[in-house]
Scaffold this motif. Structure first.
Motif, mmCIF file in Angstrom:
data_model
loop_
_atom_site.group_PDB
_atom_site.id
_atom_site.type_symbol
_atom_site.label_atom_id
_atom_site.label_comp_id
_atom_site.label_asym_id
_atom_site.label_seq_id
_atom_site.Cartn_x
_atom_site.Cartn_y
_atom_site.Cartn_z
ATOM 1 N N UNK A 133 4.151 -2.111 -11.039
ATOM 2 C CA UNK A 133 2.871 -1.756 -11.852
ATOM 3 C C UNK A 133 4.007 -1.367 -13.126
ATOM 4 N N UNK A 134 3.116 -0.178 -14.066
ATOM 5 C CA UNK A 134 3.593 -0.040 -15.399
ATOM 6 C C UNK A 134 4.835 0.802 -14.885
ATOM 7 N N UNK A 135 5.246 1.620 -13.615
ATOM 8 C CA UNK A 135 6.511 2.433 -13.819
ATOM 9 C C UNK A 135 7.574 1.866 -13.502
ATOM 10 N N UNK A 136 7.563 0.482 -12.863
ATOM 11 C CA UNK A 136 8.454 -0.454 -13.451
ATOM 12 C C UNK A 136 9.985 -0.289 -14.578
ATOM 13 N N UNK A 137 8.906 -0.718 -16.229
ATOM 14 C CA UNK A 137 9.034 -1.254 -17.263
ATOM 15 C C UNK A 137 9.730 0.026 -17.305
ATOM 16 N N UNK A 138 9.134 1.444 -17.374
ATOM 17 C CA UNK A 138 8.280 2.497 -17.568
ATOM 18 C C UNK A 138 10.608 2.731 -17.118
ATOM 19 N N UNK A 139 10.275 2.989 -15.898
ATOM 20 C CA UNK A 139 12.121 3.548 -15.307
ATOM 21 C C UNK A 139 13.322 3.925 -16.594
ATOM 22 N N UNK A 140 13.506 2.308 -17.213
ATOM 23 C CA UNK A 140 14.474 3.113 -17.983
ATOM 24 C C UNK A 140 14.142 3.989 -19.177
ATOM 25 N N UNK A 141 12.823 3.962 -19.784
ATOM 26 C CA UNK A 141 12.815 5.706 -20.341
ATOM 27 C C UNK A 141 12.765 6.568 -19.386
ATOM 28 N N UNK A 219 15.558 2.003 -28.055
ATOM 29 C CA UNK A 219 15.854 2.170 -29.166
ATOM 30 C C UNK A 219 15.943 3.059 -29.503
ATOM 31 N N UNK A 220 15.603 3.606 -29.927
ATOM 32 C CA UNK A 220 15.878 5.255 -30.187
ATOM 33 C C UNK A 220 16.091 6.257 -29.237
ATOM 34 N N UNK A 221 16.103 5.951 -27.775
ATOM 35 C CA UNK A 221 16.859 6.865 -26.639
ATOM 36 C C UNK A 221 18.325 6.723 -27.019
ATOM 37 N N UNK A 222 18.590 5.255 -26.665
ATOM 38 C CA UNK A 222 20.198 4.752 -27.461
ATOM 39 C C UNK A 222 20.598 5.220 -28.713
#
Length: 246
Positions: A133-141, A219-222
Protein backbone atom coordinates in the motif's frame (compact mmCIF):
# COMPACT_ATOMS: atom_id res chain seq x y z
CA UNK A 1 45.55 -13.94 2.04
CA UNK A 2 42.90 -14.27 4.75
CA UNK A 3 39.33 -15.30 3.93
CA UNK A 4 36.52 -13.45 5.72
CA UNK A 5 32.79 -14.07 5.99
CA UNK A 6 30.67 -10.95 5.42
CA UNK A 7 27.29 -9.88 4.15
CA UNK A 8 26.93 -7.06 1.66
CA UNK A 9 24.57 -5.11 -0.58
CA UNK A 10 25.39 -4.64 -4.26
CA UNK A 11 25.63 -0.97 -5.25
CA UNK A 12 26.97 -1.20 -8.81
CA UNK A 13 27.89 -3.84 -11.36
CA UNK A 14 30.02 -3.13 -14.45
CA UNK A 15 30.83 -5.58 -17.25
CA UNK A 16 34.50 -6.53 -17.46
CA UNK A 17 36.00 -8.59 -20.27
CA UNK A 18 33.96 -11.29 -21.95
CA UNK A 19 32.36 -12.99 -18.96
CA UNK A 20 33.28 -11.04 -15.82
CA UNK A 21 31.91 -8.15 -13.77
CA UNK A 22 33.41 -5.67 -11.35
CA UNK A 23 30.95 -5.08 -8.52
CA UNK A 24 30.89 -2.41 -5.84
CA UNK A 25 29.44 -3.82 -2.64
CA UNK A 26 28.80 -2.17 0.71
CA UNK A 27 29.92 -4.89 3.12
CA UNK A 28 29.19 -5.32 6.80
CA UNK A 29 32.84 -6.05 7.55
CA UNK A 30 34.86 -3.71 5.30
CA UNK A 31 32.48 -0.96 4.17
CA UNK A 32 32.52 -0.20 0.44
CA UNK A 33 34.67 -2.61 -1.58
CA UNK A 34 35.16 -3.49 -5.26
CA UNK A 35 35.32 -7.13 -6.34
CA UNK A 36 36.08 -8.81 -9.63
CA UNK A 37 33.83 -11.81 -10.28
CA UNK A 38 34.78 -14.10 -13.16
CA UNK A 39 32.56 -16.25 -15.36
CA UNK A 40 29.14 -14.87 -14.42
CA UNK A 41 28.20 -13.53 -17.86
CA UNK A 42 28.23 -16.79 -19.82
CA UNK A 43 25.42 -17.72 -22.22
CA UNK A 44 24.44 -20.76 -20.16
CA UNK A 45 21.41 -20.59 -17.88
CA UNK A 46 23.69 -21.05 -14.87
CA UNK A 47 25.77 -18.05 -15.94
CA UNK A 48 22.77 -15.77 -16.28
CA UNK A 49 21.44 -16.79 -12.86
CA UNK A 50 24.84 -15.95 -11.35
CA UNK A 51 24.82 -12.53 -13.01
CA UNK A 52 21.37 -11.86 -11.49
CA UNK A 53 22.94 -12.10 -8.05
CA UNK A 54 24.92 -8.93 -8.73
CA UNK A 55 21.98 -6.66 -9.54
CA UNK A 56 22.02 -3.37 -7.59
CA UNK A 57 20.20 -3.87 -4.30
CA UNK A 58 20.97 -7.61 -4.03
CA UNK A 59 21.81 -8.79 -0.51
CA UNK A 60 24.64 -11.34 -0.54
CA UNK A 61 26.32 -13.67 1.94
CA UNK A 62 29.99 -13.97 0.94
CA UNK A 63 33.36 -15.52 1.66
CA UNK A 64 35.86 -12.90 0.48
CA UNK A 65 39.59 -12.47 0.17
CA UNK A 66 40.66 -9.13 1.63
CA UNK A 67 43.94 -7.31 1.15
CA UNK A 68 44.12 -3.77 2.57
CA UNK A 69 46.74 -2.85 -0.05
CA UNK A 70 44.52 -3.72 -3.02
CA UNK A 71 41.71 -1.68 -4.57
CA UNK A 72 40.16 -4.73 -6.22
CA UNK A 73 39.31 -7.76 -4.11
CA UNK A 74 38.01 -11.24 -4.95
CA UNK A 75 35.01 -13.25 -3.76
CA UNK A 76 35.61 -16.93 -2.98
CA UNK A 77 31.96 -17.92 -2.49
CA UNK A 78 28.65 -16.11 -2.61
CA UNK A 79 24.96 -16.83 -2.13
CA UNK A 80 21.78 -14.88 -1.43
CA UNK A 81 21.67 -13.46 2.10
CA UNK A 82 18.02 -12.69 1.45
CA UNK A 83 15.99 -13.73 -1.57
CA UNK A 84 13.61 -10.93 -2.51
CA UNK A 85 10.05 -11.81 -3.49
CA UNK A 86 9.22 -8.49 -5.19
CA UNK A 87 12.02 -5.92 -5.56
CA UNK A 88 13.44 -7.22 -8.85
CA UNK A 89 10.00 -7.81 -10.42
CA UNK A 90 7.62 -5.14 -9.05
CA UNK A 91 8.04 -1.89 -11.03
CA UNK A 92 7.27 0.43 -8.12
CA UNK A 93 9.44 -1.39 -5.59
CA UNK A 94 12.28 -1.67 -8.10
CA UNK A 95 12.18 2.09 -8.77
CA UNK A 96 12.26 2.75 -5.01
CA UNK A 97 15.16 0.30 -4.54
CA UNK A 98 17.22 1.87 -7.36
CA UNK A 99 16.62 5.33 -5.86
CA UNK A 100 17.87 4.03 -2.50
CA UNK A 101 20.91 2.40 -4.14
CA UNK A 102 21.84 5.62 -5.94
CA UNK A 103 21.49 7.57 -2.69
CA UNK A 104 23.96 5.12 -1.13
CA UNK A 105 26.34 5.36 -4.12
CA UNK A 106 26.48 9.12 -3.69
CA UNK A 107 26.90 9.16 0.09
CA UNK A 108 29.11 6.16 0.96
CA UNK A 109 32.34 8.05 0.34
CA UNK A 110 34.64 6.21 2.75
CA UNK A 111 35.46 2.48 2.77
CA UNK A 112 35.25 2.19 6.56
CA UNK A 113 32.83 -0.34 8.01
CA UNK A 114 29.82 0.86 10.01
CA UNK A 115 27.74 -2.03 11.29
CA UNK A 116 24.80 0.15 12.38
CA UNK A 117 24.65 1.63 8.88
CA UNK A 118 24.89 -1.78 7.22
CA UNK A 119 22.12 -3.23 9.39
CA UNK A 120 19.88 -0.23 8.71
CA UNK A 121 20.38 -0.62 4.94
CA UNK A 122 19.78 -4.39 5.00
CA UNK A 123 16.66 -3.98 7.14
CA UNK A 124 15.32 -1.21 4.90
CA UNK A 125 15.60 -3.24 1.69
CA UNK A 126 13.96 -6.29 3.28
CA UNK A 127 11.08 -4.11 4.54
CA UNK A 128 10.69 -2.49 1.12
CA UNK A 129 10.40 -5.96 -0.41
CA UNK A 130 7.59 -6.76 2.03
CA UNK A 131 5.89 -3.33 1.95
CA UNK A 132 2.26 -2.89 0.95
CA UNK A 133 0.00 0.00 0.00
CA UNK A 134 1.03 3.56 0.91
CA UNK A 135 4.25 2.32 2.49
CA UNK A 136 5.79 1.56 -0.93
CA UNK A 137 5.46 5.13 -2.22
CA UNK A 138 6.54 6.60 1.12
CA UNK A 139 9.57 4.33 1.48
CA UNK A 140 12.11 6.48 -0.43
CA UNK A 141 11.18 9.46 1.78
CA UNK A 142 11.58 7.41 4.95
CA UNK A 143 14.92 5.99 3.77
CA UNK A 144 16.40 9.37 2.78
CA UNK A 145 15.50 10.96 6.13
CA UNK A 146 16.68 8.12 8.35
CA UNK A 147 19.89 7.52 6.36
CA UNK A 148 20.87 11.13 7.05
CA UNK A 149 20.37 10.48 10.76
CA UNK A 150 22.94 7.67 10.71
CA UNK A 151 25.37 9.85 8.74
CA UNK A 152 25.11 12.49 11.45
CA UNK A 153 23.43 15.39 9.65
CA UNK A 154 19.88 14.56 10.63
CA UNK A 155 16.97 16.97 10.63
CA UNK A 156 16.07 17.85 14.22
CA UNK A 157 12.41 17.00 14.68
CA UNK A 158 11.25 19.97 16.71
CA UNK A 159 8.25 20.98 14.62
CA UNK A 160 5.58 23.06 16.37
CA UNK A 161 2.75 25.26 15.11
CA UNK A 162 5.12 28.21 15.64
CA UNK A 163 8.31 26.54 14.36
CA UNK A 164 6.74 25.45 11.06
CA UNK A 165 9.54 26.36 8.66
CA UNK A 166 11.93 23.50 7.91
CA UNK A 167 15.30 25.07 7.15
CA UNK A 168 17.06 22.49 4.96
CA UNK A 169 20.36 24.35 5.17
CA UNK A 170 20.45 24.38 8.97
CA UNK A 171 18.64 21.05 9.32
CA UNK A 172 16.07 22.33 11.80
CA UNK A 173 12.54 23.64 12.24
CA UNK A 174 12.32 27.35 12.97
CA UNK A 175 9.72 30.06 13.51
CA UNK A 176 11.83 32.49 11.45
CA UNK A 177 11.25 32.63 7.71
CA UNK A 178 14.66 31.58 6.22
CA UNK A 179 16.42 34.21 4.11
CA UNK A 180 17.44 31.58 1.53
CA UNK A 181 15.18 29.46 -0.71
CA UNK A 182 16.07 26.07 0.80
CA UNK A 183 13.17 25.48 3.15
CA UNK A 184 9.76 23.83 3.46
CA UNK A 185 6.60 25.27 4.97
CA UNK A 186 3.28 23.62 5.78
CA UNK A 187 1.98 21.14 4.88
CA UNK A 188 5.36 19.76 3.75
CA UNK A 189 7.26 20.64 6.92
CA UNK A 190 4.58 18.96 9.06
CA UNK A 191 4.62 15.81 6.89
CA UNK A 192 8.42 15.66 7.16
CA UNK A 193 8.04 15.81 10.93
CA UNK A 194 5.60 12.88 10.74
CA UNK A 195 8.04 10.88 8.59
CA UNK A 196 10.85 11.57 11.07
CA UNK A 197 8.73 10.04 13.83
CA UNK A 198 8.35 6.73 11.95
CA UNK A 199 10.36 4.08 13.80
CA UNK A 200 9.13 1.05 11.86
CA UNK A 201 8.46 1.01 8.10
CA UNK A 202 4.97 -0.48 8.59
CA UNK A 203 3.95 2.86 10.14
CA UNK A 204 4.37 4.46 6.70
CA UNK A 205 0.92 3.14 5.81
CA UNK A 206 -0.53 5.65 8.28
CA UNK A 207 0.79 8.64 6.29
CA UNK A 208 -1.38 8.98 3.14
CA UNK A 209 0.43 11.15 0.57
CA UNK A 210 -0.48 12.04 -2.99
CA UNK A 211 1.82 12.18 -6.01
CA UNK A 212 2.41 15.95 -5.83
CA UNK A 213 3.32 15.87 -2.13
CA UNK A 214 5.83 13.08 -2.69
CA UNK A 215 7.30 14.99 -5.64
CA UNK A 216 7.84 18.15 -3.55
CA UNK A 217 9.34 16.19 -0.64
CA UNK A 218 11.67 14.09 -2.82
CA UNK A 219 13.07 17.25 -4.44
CA UNK A 220 13.43 18.92 -1.04
CA UNK A 221 15.26 15.92 0.43
CA UNK A 222 17.57 15.84 -2.59
CA UNK A 223 18.33 19.52 -1.89
CA UNK A 224 19.02 18.64 1.75
CA UNK A 225 21.64 16.09 0.64
CA UNK A 226 23.15 18.54 -1.87
CA UNK A 227 23.60 21.04 0.99
CA UNK A 228 25.24 18.50 3.31
CA UNK A 229 27.17 16.05 1.10
CA UNK A 230 30.07 17.43 -1.02
CA UNK A 231 29.77 16.75 -4.77
CA UNK A 232 26.36 15.14 -4.36
CA UNK A 233 24.95 16.31 -7.69
CA UNK A 234 21.48 15.18 -8.76
CA UNK A 235 19.78 11.80 -8.48
CA UNK A 236 19.26 10.27 -11.93
CA UNK A 237 16.71 7.83 -10.50
CA UNK A 238 14.47 10.61 -9.17
CA UNK A 239 12.54 11.34 -12.43
CA UNK A 240 12.00 7.59 -12.96
CA UNK A 241 10.75 7.15 -9.40
CA UNK A 242 8.35 10.08 -9.76
CA UNK A 243 7.02 8.72 -13.04
CA UNK A 244 6.40 5.29 -11.51
CA UNK A 245 4.74 6.76 -8.43
CA UNK A 246 2.40 8.93 -10.53
Amino acid sequence: MTIHHTKGIVLRSVKYGETSVIVTIYTELFGTQSYIVNGVRTTSKKGSSKANMFQPGALLDMQVYHNELKNLQRIKEYRWAHLYQNIFFDVMKNAAALFMVELLQKTLKQPEANQDLYLFIEDAFIHLDEAKGQAIGNFPLFFALHLATIYGFRLNDEYTSEAHYLDLQEGEFTSEHPVHPHFLDNPYSYITSQLLKVMHPEELNQIPLNQETRRVLLHAFQTFYVLHVPDFGTLKTLPVLQEVLS
